[in-house]
Design an enzyme around this catalytic site. Structure first.
Site, PDB file in Angstrom:
ATOM      1  N   GLY A  11       0.837  -1.206   0.000  1.00 52.07           N
ATOM      2  CA  GLY A  11       0.000   0.000   0.000  1.00 52.07           C
ATOM      3  C   GLY A  11       0.865   1.246   0.000  1.00 52.07           C
ATOM      4  O   GLY A  11       0.723   2.120   0.855  1.00 52.07           O
ATOM      5  N   ARG A  14      -0.065   5.809  -2.273  1.00 49.24           N
ATOM      6  CA  ARG A  14      -0.693   7.091  -1.928  1.00 49.24           C
ATOM      7  C   ARG A  14      -0.502   7.374  -0.436  1.00 49.24           C
ATOM      8  O   ARG A  14      -0.126   6.500   0.327  1.00 49.24           O
ATOM      9  CB  ARG A  14      -2.209   7.044  -2.225  1.00 49.24           C
ATOM     10  CG  ARG A  14      -2.532   6.968  -3.692  1.00 49.24           C
ATOM     11  CD  ARG A  14      -4.032   7.033  -3.948  1.00 49.24           C
ATOM     12  NE  ARG A  14      -4.717   5.813  -3.603  1.00 49.24           N
ATOM     13  CZ  ARG A  14      -5.658   5.713  -2.666  1.00 49.24           C
ATOM     14  NH1 ARG A  14      -6.014   6.770  -1.980  1.00 49.24           N
ATOM     15  NH2 ARG A  14      -6.245   4.555  -2.415  1.00 49.24           N
ATOM     16  N   ASN A  88       1.387  -1.286   5.275  1.00 43.92           N
ATOM     17  CA  ASN A  88       0.719   0.012   5.458  1.00 43.92           C
ATOM     18  C   ASN A  88      -0.722   0.032   4.967  1.00 43.92           C
ATOM     19  O   ASN A  88      -1.538   0.793   5.481  1.00 43.92           O
ATOM     20  CB  ASN A  88       1.526   1.090   4.719  1.00 43.92           C
ATOM     21  CG  ASN A  88       0.740   2.388   4.598  1.00 43.92           C
ATOM     22  OD1 ASN A  88       0.596   3.137   5.553  1.00 43.92           O
ATOM     23  ND2 ASN A  88       0.192   2.641   3.404  1.00 43.92           N
ATOM     24  N   SER A 140      -3.380   1.929  14.034  1.00 46.33           N
ATOM     25  CA  SER A 140      -4.077   3.204  14.171  1.00 46.33           C
ATOM     26  C   SER A 140      -4.397   3.450  15.635  1.00 46.33           C
ATOM     27  O   SER A 140      -4.569   2.491  16.409  1.00 46.33           O
ATOM     28  CB  SER A 140      -5.392   3.167  13.378  1.00 46.33           C
ATOM     29  OG  SER A 140      -6.226   4.246  13.761  1.00 46.33           O
ATOM     30  N   TYR A 153     -13.095  -1.237  11.832  1.00 48.18           N
ATOM     31  CA  TYR A 153     -11.723  -0.726  11.640  1.00 48.18           C
ATOM     32  C   TYR A 153     -10.897  -0.889  12.921  1.00 48.18           C
ATOM     33  O   TYR A 153      -9.753  -1.352  12.885  1.00 48.18           O
ATOM     34  CB  TYR A 153     -11.824   0.745  11.230  1.00 48.18           C
ATOM     35  CG  TYR A 153     -10.526   1.437  10.929  1.00 48.18           C
ATOM     36  CD1 TYR A 153      -9.859   1.218   9.727  1.00 48.18           C
ATOM     37  CD2 TYR A 153      -9.971   2.345  11.844  1.00 48.18           C
ATOM     38  CE1 TYR A 153      -8.673   1.888   9.448  1.00 48.18           C
ATOM     39  CE2 TYR A 153      -8.793   3.017  11.570  1.00 48.18           C
ATOM     40  CZ  TYR A 153      -8.145   2.787  10.366  1.00 48.18           C
ATOM     41  OH  TYR A 153      -6.965   3.446  10.083  1.00 48.18           O
ATOM     42  N   SER A 154     -11.504  -0.526  14.074  1.00 52.69           N
ATOM     43  CA  SER A 154     -10.783  -0.644  15.349  1.00 52.69           C
ATOM     44  C   SER A 154     -10.418  -2.098  15.620  1.00 52.69           C
ATOM     45  O   SER A 154      -9.312  -2.393  16.097  1.00 52.69           O
ATOM     46  CB  SER A 154     -11.630  -0.100  16.509  1.00 52.69           C
ATOM     47  OG  SER A 154     -11.932   1.262  16.317  1.00 52.69           O
ATOM     48  N   SER A 156      -9.908  -4.462  13.415  1.00 54.86           N
ATOM     49  CA  SER A 156      -8.823  -4.886  12.515  1.00 54.86           C
ATOM     50  C   SER A 156      -7.487  -4.308  12.965  1.00 54.86           C
ATOM     51  O   SER A 156      -6.460  -4.995  12.937  1.00 54.86           O
ATOM     52  CB  SER A 156      -9.123  -4.463  11.062  1.00 54.86           C
ATOM     53  OG  SER A 156      -8.986  -3.063  10.898  1.00 54.86           O
ATOM     54  N   LYS A 157      -7.495  -3.059  13.418  1.00 57.57           N
ATOM     55  CA  LYS A 157      -6.227  -2.414  13.801  1.00 57.57           C
ATOM     56  C   LYS A 157      -5.726  -2.924  15.153  1.00 57.57           C
ATOM     57  O   LYS A 157      -4.520  -3.005  15.380  1.00 57.57           O
ATOM     58  CB  LYS A 157      -6.410  -0.890  13.812  1.00 57.57           C
ATOM     59  CG  LYS A 157      -6.654  -0.293  12.417  1.00 57.57           C
ATOM     60  CD  LYS A 157      -5.466  -0.544  11.506  1.00 57.57           C
ATOM     61  CE  LYS A 157      -5.565   0.166  10.172  1.00 57.57           C
ATOM     62  NZ  LYS A 157      -4.377  -0.024   9.339  1.00 57.57           N
ATOM     63  N   ILE A 186      -4.020  11.923  10.586  1.00 59.66           N
ATOM     64  CA  ILE A 186      -2.982  12.377   9.652  1.00 59.66           C
ATOM     65  C   ILE A 186      -3.673  13.005   8.440  1.00 59.66           C
ATOM     66  O   ILE A 186      -4.699  12.490   7.981  1.00 59.66           O
ATOM     67  CB  ILE A 186      -2.103  11.179   9.204  1.00 59.66           C
ATOM     68  CG1 ILE A 186      -1.567  10.393  10.420  1.00 59.66           C
ATOM     69  CG2 ILE A 186      -0.970  11.633   8.297  1.00 59.66           C
ATOM     70  CD1 ILE A 186      -0.684  11.151  11.377  1.00 59.66           C
TER      71      ILE A 186
HETATM   72  P1  NAP Z   1      -4.707   5.593   1.459  1.00 63.14           P
HETATM   73  O1  NAP Z   1      -4.243   6.952   1.049  1.00 63.14           O
HETATM   74  O2  NAP Z   1      -6.130   5.225   1.279  1.00 63.14           O
HETATM   75  O3  NAP Z   1      -3.755   4.499   0.739  1.00 63.14           O
HETATM   76  C1  NAP Z   1      -4.000   3.147   0.957  1.00 63.14           C
HETATM   77  C2  NAP Z   1      -3.004   2.291   0.184  1.00 63.14           C
HETATM   78  O4  NAP Z   1      -3.392   0.930   0.352  1.00 63.14           O
HETATM   79  C3  NAP Z   1      -2.997   2.538  -1.317  1.00 63.14           C
HETATM   80  O5  NAP Z   1      -1.726   2.227  -1.818  1.00 63.14           O
HETATM   81  C4  NAP Z   1      -4.029   1.515  -1.820  1.00 63.14           C
HETATM   82  O6  NAP Z   1      -3.859   1.153  -3.203  1.00 63.14           O
HETATM   83  C5  NAP Z   1      -3.711   0.350  -0.928  1.00 63.14           C
HETATM   84  N1  NAP Z   1      -4.859  -0.536  -0.757  1.00 63.14           N
HETATM   85  C6  NAP Z   1      -6.073  -0.222  -0.243  1.00 63.14           C
HETATM   86  N2  NAP Z   1      -6.883  -1.308  -0.287  1.00 63.14           N
HETATM   87  C7  NAP Z   1      -6.156  -2.313  -0.834  1.00 63.14           C
HETATM   88  C8  NAP Z   1      -6.441  -3.674  -1.163  1.00 63.14           C
HETATM   89  N3  NAP Z   1      -7.637  -4.230  -0.919  1.00 63.14           N
HETATM   90  N4  NAP Z   1      -5.469  -4.403  -1.739  1.00 63.14           N
HETATM   91  C9  NAP Z   1      -4.243  -3.870  -1.976  1.00 63.14           C
HETATM   92  N5  NAP Z   1      -3.914  -2.603  -1.683  1.00 63.14           N
HETATM   93  C10 NAP Z   1      -4.864  -1.828  -1.124  1.00 63.14           C
HETATM   94  O7  NAP Z   1      -4.400   5.358   3.034  1.00 63.14           O
HETATM   95  P2  NAP Z   1      -3.721   6.328   4.128  1.00 63.14           P
HETATM   96  O8  NAP Z   1      -4.726   7.290   4.623  1.00 63.14           O
HETATM   97  O9  NAP Z   1      -2.408   6.819   3.639  1.00 63.14           O
HETATM   98  O10 NAP Z   1      -3.486   5.283   5.318  1.00 63.14           O
HETATM   99  C11 NAP Z   1      -2.417   4.381   5.292  1.00 63.14           C
HETATM  100  C12 NAP Z   1      -2.495   3.493   6.520  1.00 63.14           C
HETATM  101  O11 NAP Z   1      -2.473   4.274   7.704  1.00 63.14           O
HETATM  102  C13 NAP Z   1      -3.788   2.668   6.577  1.00 63.14           C
HETATM  103  O12 NAP Z   1      -3.520   1.383   7.101  1.00 63.14           O
HETATM  104  C14 NAP Z   1      -4.648   3.440   7.546  1.00 63.14           C
HETATM  105  O13 NAP Z   1      -5.581   2.612   8.192  1.00 63.14           O
HETATM  106  C15 NAP Z   1      -3.586   3.954   8.515  1.00 63.14           C
HETATM  107  N6  NAP Z   1      -3.975   5.144   9.251  1.00 63.14           N
HETATM  108  C16 NAP Z   1      -4.293   6.288   8.596  1.00 63.14           C
HETATM  109  C17 NAP Z   1      -4.643   7.406   9.338  1.00 63.14           C
HETATM  110  C18 NAP Z   1      -4.959   8.714   8.665  1.00 63.14           C
HETATM  111  O14 NAP Z   1      -5.251   9.678   9.391  1.00 63.14           O
HETATM  112  N7  NAP Z   1      -4.915   8.796   7.334  1.00 63.14           N
HETATM  113  C19 NAP Z   1      -4.679   7.351  10.721  1.00 63.14           C
HETATM  114  C20 NAP Z   1      -4.356   6.166  11.359  1.00 63.14           C
HETATM  115  C21 NAP Z   1      -3.992   5.074  10.609  1.00 63.14           C
HETATM  116  P3  NAP Z   1      -4.615   2.015  -4.404  1.00 63.14           P
HETATM  117  O15 NAP Z   1      -3.839   3.314  -4.505  1.00 63.14           O
HETATM  118  O16 NAP Z   1      -4.514   1.171  -5.608  1.00 63.14           O
HETATM  119  O17 NAP Z   1      -6.019   2.222  -3.944  1.00 63.14           O
END
Ligand code: NAP
Length: 242
Positions: A11, A14, A88, A140, A153-154, A156-157, A186
């Site tokens: 992942g 992005r 990730n 998370s 989500y909670s 899973s995390k 974030i």
């Molecule tokens: P994001 O921008 O949505 O990016 C998710 C990444 O995972 C992308 O590369 C996506 O690929 C890939 N992905 C999603 N579903 C998938 C699947 N079924 N199979 C394979 N790849 C998959 O996420 P983010 O906001 O940066 O978050 C990254 C991590 O941090 C996540 O685990 C999230 O739970 C955790 N997190 C985020 C926050 C926050 O505030 N953003 C807070 C706490 C934890 P595509 O580009 O092809 O879709």
């Protein structure tokens, strides 16, 4: 046989994953970046890594599809065992539990938690053989303290945190360090629509974090000086959970 250090980022196309990929490339790792379907975003990451002078191999698959994951990873693992695995990828499908659809529960658990098993099992096998490795799993704050509207989500995390603690006990003696990074809120696409005015008072630093701030901690956990942090959950949350 390539002698450069290799990081596999699940992942990494992005958001936080992209920042992790670029930080590790700056630190000298070659990259293998996986994603699901956003080919354009993945290509942009590849170009950015190559501009930093490192190589970048792209793999696309659905993490929830065990056969596809294994088919995609097997040729990579036959060629070179990654020095670093960053798990990730993650999705959220929020709803109150009373209204949660079966598909919302299933999609989040299959992607976030089953995906971890689908990826980590073949990788850990090779790392044990090589007697070295670093694994960083992005959980998370929701998995640490729970969040209303995010029971799926909670769960899973929190499951990832339990899995890492158990895995750390299994593989510490094989020179494989395993840790969790647990971000708070974030600035990413995932949090774009959140009501900032309601959330900021809950964060002692009174701001959302950046992807680069998460990536810096991941990079530290993968670095040479970090040799004695193992089985830990490192919060990157501006003090939201103390
Ligand atoms: P994001 O921008 O949505 O990016 C998710 C990444 O995972 C992308 O590369 C996506 O690929 C890939 N992905 C999603 N579903 C998938 C699947 N079924 N199979 C394979 N790849 C998959 O996420 P983010 O906001 O940066 O978050 C990254 C991590 O941090 C996540 O685990 C999230 O739970 C955790 N997190 C985020 C926050 C926050 O505030 N953003 C807070 C706490 C934890 P595509 O580009 O092809 O879709």
């Amino acid at each position: 046989m390539n002698n450069n250090r290799l990081a596999l980022v699940i992942g990494g196309s992005r958001g936080i994953g992209k920042a992790i990929v670029l930080r590790l490339a700056q630190a000298g790792f070659d990259l293998c970046v996986t994603y699901q379907s956003n080919h354009q975003a993945a290509q942009e990451v590849k170009t950015a890594v190559e501009a930093l002078g490192r190589s970048c191999n792209l793999l696309s698959f659905d993490l929830a599809d065990r056969a596809s994951v294994r088919a995609a990873l097997t040729p990579l693992l036959e060629k070179q065992c990654p020095d670093v695995l960053v798990y990730n990828a993650g999705i959220a499908k929020d709803n109150l539990l009373a209204f949660m659809k079966d598909e919302e529960w299933d999609a989040v658990l299959h992607t976030n938690l089953d995906g971890f098993f689908n990826v980590t099992k073949p990788v850990i096998f090779e790392m044990i053989r090589m007697k070295r490795g670093r694994i960083v799993v992005i959980s998370s704050i929701s998995g640490q303290i729970g969040q209303a509207g995010q029971v799926n989500y909670s769960a899973s995390k929190a499951g990832l945190i339990g899995a890492v603690k158990a895995l750390a006990r299994e593989v510490g003696r094989k020179n494989i360090l395993v840790n969790v990074v647990a971000p708070g809120v974030i600035e990413t696409e995932m949090t774009e629509a959140l009501p900032k005015d309601l959330i900021l008072p809950l964060i002692p630093l009174h701001r959302f974090g950046s992807s680069e701030e998460v990536a810096a901690v991941v990079n530290f956990l993968c670095s040479e000086p970090c040799m004695y942090i193992h089985g830990q959950v490192i919060g990157v949350n501006g003090g939201m959970a103390i």
